[in-house]
Scaffold this motif. Structure first.
Motif, short mmCIF file in Angstrom:
data_model
loop_
_atom_site.label_atom_id
_atom_site.label_comp_id
_atom_site.label_asym_id
_atom_site.label_seq_id
_atom_site.Cartn_x
_atom_site.Cartn_y
_atom_site.Cartn_z
N SER A 1 0.82 -1.21 0.00
CA SER A 1 0.00 0.00 0.00
C SER A 1 0.86 1.27 0.00
CB SER A 1 -0.92 0.01 1.23
OG SER A 1 -1.59 1.24 1.33
N TRP A 2 0.38 2.29 -0.75
CA TRP A 2 1.05 3.59 -0.73
C TRP A 2 0.92 4.25 0.64
CZ3 TRP A 2 4.29 5.32 -4.31
CH2 TRP A 2 4.20 4.84 -5.62
N LYS A 3 -0.05 3.79 1.45
CA LYS A 3 -0.27 4.37 2.78
C LYS A 3 0.64 3.78 3.85
CE LYS A 3 -5.14 5.37 1.80
NZ LYS A 3 -6.55 5.15 2.20
N ASN A 4 1.46 2.83 3.45
CA ASN A 4 2.42 2.22 4.37
C ASN A 4 3.42 3.28 4.86
OD1 ASN A 4 4.51 0.78 5.61
ND2 ASN A 4 4.35 -0.95 4.19
N LYS A 5 3.41 3.55 6.16
CA LYS A 5 4.28 4.61 6.71
C LYS A 5 5.75 4.31 6.47
CE LYS A 5 1.08 6.18 10.31
NZ LYS A 5 0.88 6.37 11.77
N GLN A 6 6.11 3.04 6.55
CA GLN A 6 7.52 2.66 6.33
C GLN A 6 7.92 2.89 4.88
OE1 GLN A 6 7.17 -1.35 8.08
NE2 GLN A 6 8.82 -0.79 9.45
N LEU A 7 6.96 2.74 3.96
CA LEU A 7 7.25 3.00 2.55
C LEU A 7 7.60 4.47 2.33
CD1 LEU A 7 7.21 2.22 -0.49
CD2 LEU A 7 4.77 2.76 -0.48
N ILE A 8 6.76 5.36 2.87
CA ILE A 8 7.00 6.79 2.73
C ILE A 8 8.30 7.19 3.42
CG2 ILE A 8 6.07 9.09 3.15
CD1 ILE A 8 4.42 7.39 1.22
N GLU A 9 8.48 6.70 4.64
CA GLU A 9 9.69 7.03 5.40
C GLU A 9 10.93 6.51 4.70
OE1 GLU A 9 11.71 5.37 9.46
OE2 GLU A 9 9.60 6.01 9.63
N GLY A 10 10.89 5.25 4.25
CA GLY A 10 12.04 4.65 3.57
C GLY A 10 12.38 5.38 2.28
N GLY A 11 11.35 5.74 1.51
CA GLY A 11 11.59 6.45 0.25
C GLY A 11 12.24 7.80 0.47
N ILE A 12 11.78 8.51 1.49
CA ILE A 12 12.33 9.84 1.78
C ILE A 12 13.77 9.73 2.30
CG2 ILE A 12 12.13 11.86 3.28
CD1 ILE A 12 9.09 11.53 3.10
N VAL A 13 14.00 8.79 3.22
CA VAL A 13 15.35 8.62 3.79
C VAL A 13 16.34 8.23 2.69
CG1 VAL A 13 16.77 7.20 5.33
CG2 VAL A 13 14.57 8.08 6.12
N CYS A 14 15.97 7.23 1.89
CA CYS A 14 16.85 6.80 0.79
C CYS A 14 17.04 7.92 -0.22
CB CYS A 14 16.27 5.57 0.10
SG CYS A 14 16.28 4.06 1.11
N GLY A 15 15.97 8.69 -0.47
CA GLY A 15 16.05 9.79 -1.42
C GLY A 15 17.01 10.88 -0.96
N ILE A 16 17.02 11.17 0.33
CA ILE A 16 17.93 12.19 0.87
C ILE A 16 19.37 11.73 0.73
CG2 ILE A 16 18.68 13.36 2.98
CD1 ILE A 16 15.71 13.40 3.83
N PHE A 17 19.63 10.47 1.12
CA PHE A 17 20.99 9.93 0.98
C PHE A 17 21.42 9.98 -0.49
CE2 PHE A 17 20.72 7.71 5.18
CZ PHE A 17 21.97 8.07 5.66
N LEU A 18 20.53 9.53 -1.38
CA LEU A 18 20.87 9.45 -2.80
C LEU A 18 21.10 10.83 -3.40
CD1 LEU A 18 21.26 7.59 -5.22
CD2 LEU A 18 18.79 7.76 -5.65
N PHE A 19 20.28 11.80 -3.01
CA PHE A 19 20.42 13.15 -3.55
C PHE A 19 21.79 13.75 -3.21
CE2 PHE A 19 20.22 17.74 -2.63
CZ PHE A 19 20.02 18.21 -3.92
N PHE A 20 22.16 13.70 -1.95
CA PHE A 20 23.43 14.30 -1.56
C PHE A 20 24.62 13.50 -2.11
CE2 PHE A 20 20.69 16.39 1.58
CZ PHE A 20 21.09 17.71 1.39
N ALA A 21 24.46 12.18 -2.22
CA ALA A 21 25.52 11.38 -2.86
C ALA A 21 25.69 11.81 -4.32
CB ALA A 21 25.17 9.89 -2.78
N ASN A 22 24.57 12.00 -5.02
CA ASN A 22 24.63 12.46 -6.41
C ASN A 22 25.23 13.85 -6.53
OD1 ASN A 22 23.55 10.16 -7.62
ND2 ASN A 22 21.44 10.86 -7.41
N CYS A 23 24.94 14.71 -5.55
CA CYS A 23 25.49 16.07 -5.58
C CYS A 23 27.02 16.04 -5.54
CB CYS A 23 24.97 16.88 -4.39
SG CYS A 23 23.25 17.40 -4.55
N PHE A 24 27.56 15.26 -4.60
CA PHE A 24 29.02 15.17 -4.49
C PHE A 24 29.62 14.50 -5.73
CE2 PHE A 24 28.25 15.83 0.07
CZ PHE A 24 29.28 16.71 0.37
N GLN A 25 28.95 13.46 -6.23
CA GLN A 25 29.48 12.74 -7.39
C GLN A 25 29.43 13.61 -8.65
OE1 GLN A 25 27.26 9.46 -9.41
NE2 GLN A 25 28.93 8.18 -8.66
#
Length: 325
Positions: free
Chosen positions: A97-121
């Motif tokens: 489900s899109w309403k899964n809190k862990q899904l939203i939390e996981g996507g945001i956390v992974c997205g933040i890590f990935l964004f800043f990793a991409n910035c440095f790269q």
């Protein structure tokens, strides 16, 4: 029944291993696209566009996968009793489900890590070669098991040996004869640390959510952050973006949409350190792509550093592989 389940597990592991190998190929070639794009647009514009394209690309993929799952559930209704069906469907619906809190939390956390990793790269690749960027990026293979120590995960003696070898490899790759680290290499090294965080975050959330949906949220998070930084620090034009359309589309669809989704799906059921070993082949493909497409040749000193890094990457995985056998 047990034999059938074991065979299914083995098949899934082989499939997931192939997915990660394919991911490494896609990512390795993406270093060329990332390097070429910097001739036309800034790093935040590039990250914003590739992330948004990757996220949008996954929406129809998710719709198709959801349709396949529903069809599979309907077919299984003929062979499983109604009580079990209800229990399985309830758990599966909650996980997907899109309403899964862990899904939203996981996507945001992974997205933040990935964004800043991409910035440095993306910033660092402007000041170094594609091959060096690829090998330094894969230093996350060493960082993943080291960070695991803080979560009481096993780390063998070969991992510590690999750290020493990796440091020697980084010295040959990054440190000049004047004992100074080049700007681009330092930025790529920071990117490697952030990628390690993203790999561990995926490993944490993966069992509880739908990997493709988490990947979609991850990219859209990166796209929003990229848009903010783009508007604050860059002034892109339509003409500049069109000039970089090829690299943007490749990294947006293949590297971002396909590659990172294959990573999330492929990591499921595999030890994160073993997964990192397979993904480390990205460095080899990046060096090959840089040579073929950009005619970038590593010096003897840099080749020694690459060899040492690859040896360290392999050694870092051996304790976990042996323990799983």
């Amino acid at each position: 029944m047990k034999a059938q389940m074991k065979a299914q597990v083995k098949t899934h592991k082989l499939r997931n291993t192939f997915f990660l190998f394919l991911t490494a190929m896609i990512w390795g070639a993406a270093f060329v696209a990332q390097s070429v794009s910097m001739d036309y647009i800034g790093p935040f514009t590039f990250i914003c566009l590739r992330s948004v394209i990757g996220g949008l690309f996954l929406i129809p993929v998710i719709i198709v996968l959801d349709g396949i799952r529903k069809k599979s559930q309907n077919e299984s209704a003929d062979v499983v009793n109604s009580e079990n069906i209800l229990h399985i469907e309830t758990e599966e619906k909650q996980r997907l489900s899109w309403k899964n809190k862990q899904l939203i939390e996981g996507g945001i956390v992974c997205g933040i890590f990935l964004f800043f990793a991409n910035c440095f790269q993306q910033t660092g690749i402007q000041y170094t070669t594609v091959g060096k960027a690829g090998f330094i990026t894969t230093f996350y293979i060493i960082i993943v098991p080291l960070i695991g120590l803080f979560f009481k995960k096993y780390c063998g003696i070969l991992t510590w040996i690999s750290v020493v070898i990796a440091l020697a490899g980084l010295y040959f790759l990054c440190i000049t004869q004047k004992l100074t680290i080049q700007r681009g290499d330092a930025l790529i090294l920071c990117c490697s640390v952030l990628y390690a965080g993203q790999i561990l975050a995926i490993d944490h959330y993966n069992p509880f959510v739908d990997g493709v949906k988490m990947s979609c949220i991850q990219f859209l998070t990166g796209g929003i952050l990229g848009a903010v930084f783009m508007l604050l620090f860059e002034n892109p034009s339509i003409a500049m973006i069109l000039s970089a359309a090829g690299p943007i589309l490749y990294t947006g669809i293949m590297s971002t949409g396909v590659g990172y989704t294959l990573q999330i799906v492929g990591q499921k059921g595999l030890n994160p350190t073993v997964a990192a070993l397979i993904l480390s082949l990205e460095s080899v493909f990046s060096a090959l792509s840089g040579y073929v497409f950009l005619h970038q040749v590593l010096t003897t000193r840099e080749l020694i550093g690459c060899v040492l890094m690859f040896i360290a990457i392999v050694l870092a995985q051996l304790p976990d592989i042996r323990r799983k056998v």
